[in-house]
Design a protein around this motif. Structure first.
Motif, short mmCIF file in Angstrom:
data_model
loop_
_atom_site.label_atom_id
_atom_site.label_comp_id
_atom_site.label_asym_id
_atom_site.label_seq_id
_atom_site.Cartn_x
_atom_site.Cartn_y
_atom_site.Cartn_z
N ASP A 48 19.86 30.66 -37.98
CA ASP A 48 21.09 30.57 -38.56
C ASP A 48 21.91 29.90 -37.64
OD1 ASP A 48 20.38 31.64 -40.76
OD2 ASP A 48 21.39 33.93 -40.28
N LEU A 49 21.99 30.17 -36.38
CA LEU A 49 22.88 29.53 -35.29
C LEU A 49 22.37 28.02 -35.36
CD1 LEU A 49 23.16 32.17 -32.64
CD2 LEU A 49 24.99 31.27 -34.20
N LYS A 50 21.01 27.85 -35.44
CA LYS A 50 20.42 26.46 -35.17
C LYS A 50 21.19 25.49 -36.43
CE LYS A 50 15.94 26.47 -33.02
NZ LYS A 50 14.64 26.37 -33.10
N ASP A 51 21.06 26.13 -37.55
CA ASP A 51 21.57 25.29 -38.82
C ASP A 51 23.10 25.07 -38.33
OD1 ASP A 51 19.08 25.60 -39.78
OD2 ASP A 51 19.84 27.19 -41.11
N GLU A 52 23.79 26.09 -37.93
CA GLU A 52 25.16 25.86 -37.76
C GLU A 52 25.52 24.89 -36.86
OE1 GLU A 52 27.34 27.15 -39.72
OE2 GLU A 52 29.22 26.40 -38.68
N ALA A 53 24.59 24.77 -35.58
CA ALA A 53 24.86 23.85 -34.54
C ALA A 53 24.78 22.41 -35.16
CB ALA A 53 24.09 24.22 -33.19
N ARG A 54 23.70 22.26 -35.98
CA ARG A 54 23.30 20.95 -36.28
C ARG A 54 24.39 20.63 -37.26
NH1 ARG A 54 17.09 19.76 -37.91
NH2 ARG A 54 17.38 17.75 -37.24
N LYS A 55 24.87 21.57 -38.17
CA LYS A 55 25.87 21.17 -39.27
C LYS A 55 27.05 20.73 -38.40
CE LYS A 55 25.73 24.48 -42.28
NZ LYS A 55 26.14 25.77 -42.64
N ARG A 56 27.32 21.38 -37.09
CA ARG A 56 28.45 20.99 -36.38
C ARG A 56 28.45 19.72 -35.53
NH1 ARG A 56 32.25 25.83 -34.91
NH2 ARG A 56 31.53 27.10 -36.78
N GLY A 57 27.08 19.10 -35.60
CA GLY A 57 27.01 17.86 -34.82
C GLY A 57 26.72 18.49 -33.31
N LEU A 58 26.24 19.23 -33.12
CA LEU A 58 26.06 19.92 -31.60
C LEU A 58 24.56 19.88 -31.47
CD1 LEU A 58 28.77 22.47 -31.61
CD2 LEU A 58 28.77 20.15 -30.52
N TRP A 59 23.51 18.89 -31.59
CA TRP A 59 22.45 19.01 -31.65
C TRP A 59 21.65 18.11 -30.68
CZ3 TRP A 59 19.52 22.62 -33.58
CH2 TRP A 59 17.87 22.49 -33.92
N ASN A 60 20.64 18.16 -29.77
CA ASN A 60 20.14 17.43 -28.84
C ASN A 60 20.97 16.56 -27.96
OD1 ASN A 60 17.37 18.06 -30.12
ND2 ASN A 60 17.39 16.46 -31.43
N LEU A 61 21.95 17.40 -27.76
CA LEU A 61 23.12 16.73 -26.77
C LEU A 61 22.45 16.08 -25.50
CD1 LEU A 61 25.93 19.18 -27.37
CD2 LEU A 61 25.68 16.80 -28.53
N PHE A 62 21.44 16.79 -25.23
CA PHE A 62 20.64 16.65 -23.55
C PHE A 62 20.14 15.25 -23.68
CE2 PHE A 62 16.38 16.58 -24.14
CZ PHE A 62 16.24 17.18 -25.72
N LEU A 63 19.65 14.66 -24.80
CA LEU A 63 18.93 13.62 -24.67
C LEU A 63 19.44 12.31 -24.76
CD1 LEU A 63 15.81 13.12 -24.32
CD2 LEU A 63 15.71 13.04 -26.90
N PRO A 64 19.50 11.22 -23.80
CA PRO A 64 20.16 10.01 -23.73
C PRO A 64 19.18 9.17 -24.65
CG PRO A 64 19.12 10.41 -21.70
CD PRO A 64 18.94 11.80 -22.38
N ALA A 93 20.06 27.37 -29.36
CA ALA A 93 21.05 27.04 -30.84
C ALA A 93 20.93 25.65 -31.09
CB ALA A 93 22.08 28.02 -30.89
N THR A 94 21.42 24.77 -29.97
CA THR A 94 21.66 23.52 -29.83
C THR A 94 20.46 22.46 -29.42
OG1 THR A 94 22.45 23.65 -27.72
CG2 THR A 94 24.09 23.93 -29.13
N ASN A 95 19.20 23.18 -29.56
CA ASN A 95 18.03 22.62 -29.21
C ASN A 95 18.16 21.77 -27.82
OD1 ASN A 95 15.57 22.19 -30.35
ND2 ASN A 95 15.60 20.09 -30.71
N CYS A 96 18.84 22.51 -26.87
CA CYS A 96 19.06 21.75 -25.64
C CYS A 96 18.43 22.94 -24.44
CB CYS A 96 20.40 21.64 -25.30
SG CYS A 96 21.32 20.34 -26.20
N ALA A 97 17.35 23.58 -24.93
CA ALA A 97 16.81 24.60 -24.08
C ALA A 97 15.56 24.16 -23.29
CB ALA A 97 16.64 25.83 -25.02
N ALA A 98 15.37 24.64 -22.00
CA ALA A 98 14.00 24.34 -21.33
C ALA A 98 13.13 25.27 -21.89
CB ALA A 98 14.39 24.59 -19.83
N PRO A 99 11.94 24.75 -21.77
CA PRO A 99 11.44 23.59 -21.28
C PRO A 99 11.25 22.32 -22.37
CG PRO A 99 9.44 25.05 -21.82
CD PRO A 99 10.65 25.77 -22.30
#
Ligand SMILES: Cc1cc2nc3c(=O)[nH]c(=O)nc-3n(C[C@H](O)[C@H](O)[C@H](O)COP(=O)(O)OP(=O)(O)OC[C@H]3O[C@@H](n4cnc5c(N)ncnc54)[C@H](O)[C@@H]3O)c2cc1C
Length: 400
Positions: A48-64, A93-99
């Motif tokens: 649910d948190l992943k869905d919510e983060a994605r909706k809020r545009g907080l997704w894959n922020l780490f990747l240039p 939740a934001t798909n920014c986790a290692a590894p």
């Protein structure tokens, strides 16, 4: 010199802080309960948190670059810090986790078109998780040239044999792909012997044997850290990432951004520790006055604030250098933050634990688990001593 965040960063910071306050921190108690019951699978509320983060545009922020949110390291740094305040939940939740982050970087930088479609796309979409398998129980793996797992070409396939351990994320059944480092040519020059290869979890001969404990924690919510056996594992030759002999260079490229992400999150953990330390010191009275009135406690609080500000400046400078002169040009600073951040944050967490008394080492506060995480990062991605040795060597070289 301008120390202010740019408008893109400010906007994302505000949105991320709101997500933390509205969704992540309130979910922490339920997350702990679910994590205890979920075995090695991630707690269900993460979906649910992943869905919510994605909706809020907080997704894959780490990747240039084109595959991710396209932020610079300097823009991502303060966001990773915020996520570090809840390190078990917010990065996943934001798909920014290692590894996964490092693995996605490897695939986006070195993967073939086929590899990117097959593995990068579902990772970017958060459908699967991944693992990076380098460390081996039988050799001193802080020296990556020792890695002994064999990757032997046999017609249109490679055959892999070896034993790995502390492979983060591998206990999670949804970890579907391993990036494995091994030797394709033991007779080549020392740093050209290694290659990286993709091994799907369901390949015959790949055995996830057991989860390794970290100070007694299973880290199951991160998918644990597994011992993994590769026994005559066969994969198609086009699973090789990049070229034969390119593995050492890929490992180096992978660890640059990974190290800075860890450091940014550690600073967030330190901020949380200071917050908890101050609240507790104000709330408890001993020997007729609040603990916060003890000089020694004030010293810890002041020292913690100073050390955090010093670390943050160095981490942000490193992020800026990575953006402007590249990972190679920022090598000294990347090593400096990798050495200084975990040990300093470990010190701050230790003081926060002390202020909490017995509660500090218990499950009722996040401090003990955060401490175990910070302490482990003095080993993971290379022990302090190895980074110091190489930093000192470069410094000495200037005078030789
Ligand atoms: C929580 C956690 C997660 C991890 N996740 C992963 C993962 O996902 N994938 C993966 O492949 N690995 C992972 N690791 C493994 C980690 O990267 C290795 O533990 C690390 O590289 C050190 O290797 P080693 O354990 O074999 O230590 P060794 O190489 O045996 O070194 C032991 C000690 O020797 C000393 N030493 C070594 N070289 C020098 C030197 N030049 N000068 C002075 N002292 C020296 C240091 O004190 C060092 O700590 C993880 C580790 C932990 C703790």
């Amino acid at each position: 010199m301008d120390f202010a965040f740019d408008t893109v960063t400010e906007d994302l910071r505000e949105r991320l802080l709101r997500f933390m306050d509205e969704c992540v921190h309130p979910a922490e108690p339920a997350f702990e309960e679910q994590a205890a019951a979920a075995g090695w699978s991630p707690p269900p509320l993460l979906d649910d948190l992943k869905d919510e983060a994605r909706k809020r545009g907080l997704w894959n922020l780490f990747l240039p670059g084109a595959h991710g949110a396209g932020l610079t390291n300097l823009q991502y740094a303060p966001l990773a810090e915020i996520m570090g305040r809840s390190p078990s939940i917010a990065p996943t939740a934001t798909n920014c986790a290692a590894p996964d982050t490092g693995n996605m970087e490897v695939l986006s930088m070195f993967g073939s078109e086929w590899q990117r479609e097959e593995w990068l796309r579902p990772l970017l979409d958060g459908e699967i998780r991944s693992a990076f398998a380098m460390t081996e129980p039988d050799v001193a793996s802080s020296d990556a040239t020792n890695i002994a797992t064999s990757i032997v070409r046999d017609g249109g396939e490679y055959v892999i044999n070896g034993r790995k351990w502390f492979i983060s994320g591998a206990m999670n059944p949804n970890c579907k792909i391993f990036i494995v480092m091994g030797k394709t040519n033991p007779d080549a020059p020392k740093r050209r012997q290694q290659s990286m290869i993709l091994v799907p979890r369901d390949t015959p001969g790949l055995h996830v044997k057991r989860g390794m404990h970290v100070f007694g924690y299973t880290d199951a919510d991160h998918g644990g850290h597994a011992e993994v056996i590769f026994e005559d594992v066969r994969v198609p030759a086009d699973n090789l990432i990049g070229e034969e002999g390119g593995g050492f260079a890929i490992a180096q490229a992978r660890l640059g951004p990974g190290r800075i992400h860890h450091c940014m999150r550690l600073i967030g953990m330190a901020e949380r520790a200071v917050e908890l330390m101050c609240e507790r010191a104000l709330a408890r009275t001993a020997f007729g006055k609040p603990i916060a009135r003890q000089g020694v406690v004030q010293d810890w609080i002041a020292e913690s604030r100073i050390r955090i500000e010093q670390l943050r400046l160095l981490v942000l400078k490193t992020a800026w250098l990575m953006d402007t002169v590249g990972n190679q040009g920022a090598h000294t600073e990347i090593q400096a933050i990798k050495i200084s951040t975990p040990v300093t944050v470990e010190w701050i967490l230790d003081k926060a634990i002390q202020v909490h008394g017995a509660g500090g080492v218990s499950q009722d506060f996040p401090l003990a688990a955060l401490w175990a995480g910070a302490r482990s990062l003095r080993l993971a991605d290379g022990p302090d001593e190895v980074h110091k040795r190489s930093l000192a060597y470069r410094e000495l070289k200037r005078f030789m």
